[in-house]
Design a protein around this motif. Structure first.
Motif, PDB file in Angstrom:
ATOM      1  N   LEU A   1       0.860  -1.187   0.000  1.00 56.16           N
ATOM      2  CA  LEU A   1       0.000   0.000   0.000  1.00 56.16           C
ATOM      3  C   LEU A   1       0.890   1.228   0.000  1.00 56.16           C
ATOM      4  O   LEU A   1       1.886   1.274   0.714  1.00 56.16           O
ATOM      5  N   ARG A   2       0.523   2.228  -0.773  1.00 52.75           N
ATOM      6  CA  ARG A   2       1.306   3.460  -0.788  1.00 52.75           C
ATOM      7  C   ARG A   2       0.369   4.662  -0.824  1.00 52.75           C
ATOM      8  O   ARG A   2      -0.719   4.614  -1.395  1.00 52.75           O
ATOM      9  N   CYS A   3       0.829   5.733  -0.201  1.00 52.16           N
ATOM     10  CA  CYS A   3       0.062   6.958  -0.142  1.00 52.16           C
ATOM     11  C   CYS A   3       1.040   8.119  -0.122  1.00 52.16           C
ATOM     12  O   CYS A   3       1.975   8.135   0.674  1.00 52.16           O
ATOM     13  N   GLY A   4       0.849   9.069  -0.990  1.00 51.84           N
ATOM     14  CA  GLY A   4       1.725  10.233  -1.034  1.00 51.84           C
ATOM     15  C   GLY A   4       1.407  11.067  -2.246  1.00 51.84           C
ATOM     16  O   GLY A   4       0.452  10.798  -2.984  1.00 51.84           O
ATOM     17  N   PRO A   5       2.228  12.078  -2.491  1.00 46.02           N
ATOM     18  CA  PRO A   5       1.990  12.945  -3.652  1.00 46.02           C
ATOM     19  C   PRO A   5       2.204  12.178  -4.960  1.00 46.02           C
ATOM     20  O   PRO A   5       2.923  11.177  -4.990  1.00 46.02           O
ATOM     21  N   PRO A   6       1.569  12.644  -6.038  1.00 45.99           N
ATOM     22  CA  PRO A   6       1.662  11.938  -7.321  1.00 45.99           C
ATOM     23  C   PRO A   6       3.088  11.602  -7.779  1.00 45.99           C
ATOM     24  O   PRO A   6       3.318  10.476  -8.218  1.00 45.99           O
TER      25      PRO A   6
END
Length: 83
Positions: A55-60
């Motif tokens: 899973l990853r989450c951050g700016p484009p």
């Protein structure tokens, strides 16, 4: 979602691990620092396998770079999820 993710890691340590990375961390930060690299992925994430979900989450730009790293390390698309 940090509290929820931390709770999953705490309740299921054999099945769920987290490695947070910040580009500009606060002074007392103990997680990863900088941009997510292939080496960081190889060190802190499980190897590709049918039962692995990254899973990853951050700016484009971070998500794009991390997806490229995961692809080059042979994590199949179904092993990857982006928030």
């Amino acid at each position: 979602m940090k509290e929820e993710l931390d709770g999953l890691a705490r309740n299921y340590p054999d099945r769920f691990q987290i490695y947070y990375v910040l580009n500009q961390p606060p002074e007392a930060w103990s997680g990863g620092v900088g941009f997510v690299s292939k080496e960081m992925i190889q060190t802190h994430l499980p190897a590709p396998a049918p039962d692995i979900q990254i899973l990853r989450c951050g700016p484009p730009p971070m998500n794009k770079a991390m997806a490229a790293h995961l692809d080059s390390l042979e994590y199949a698309p179904q092993m990857q999820f982006q928030f």
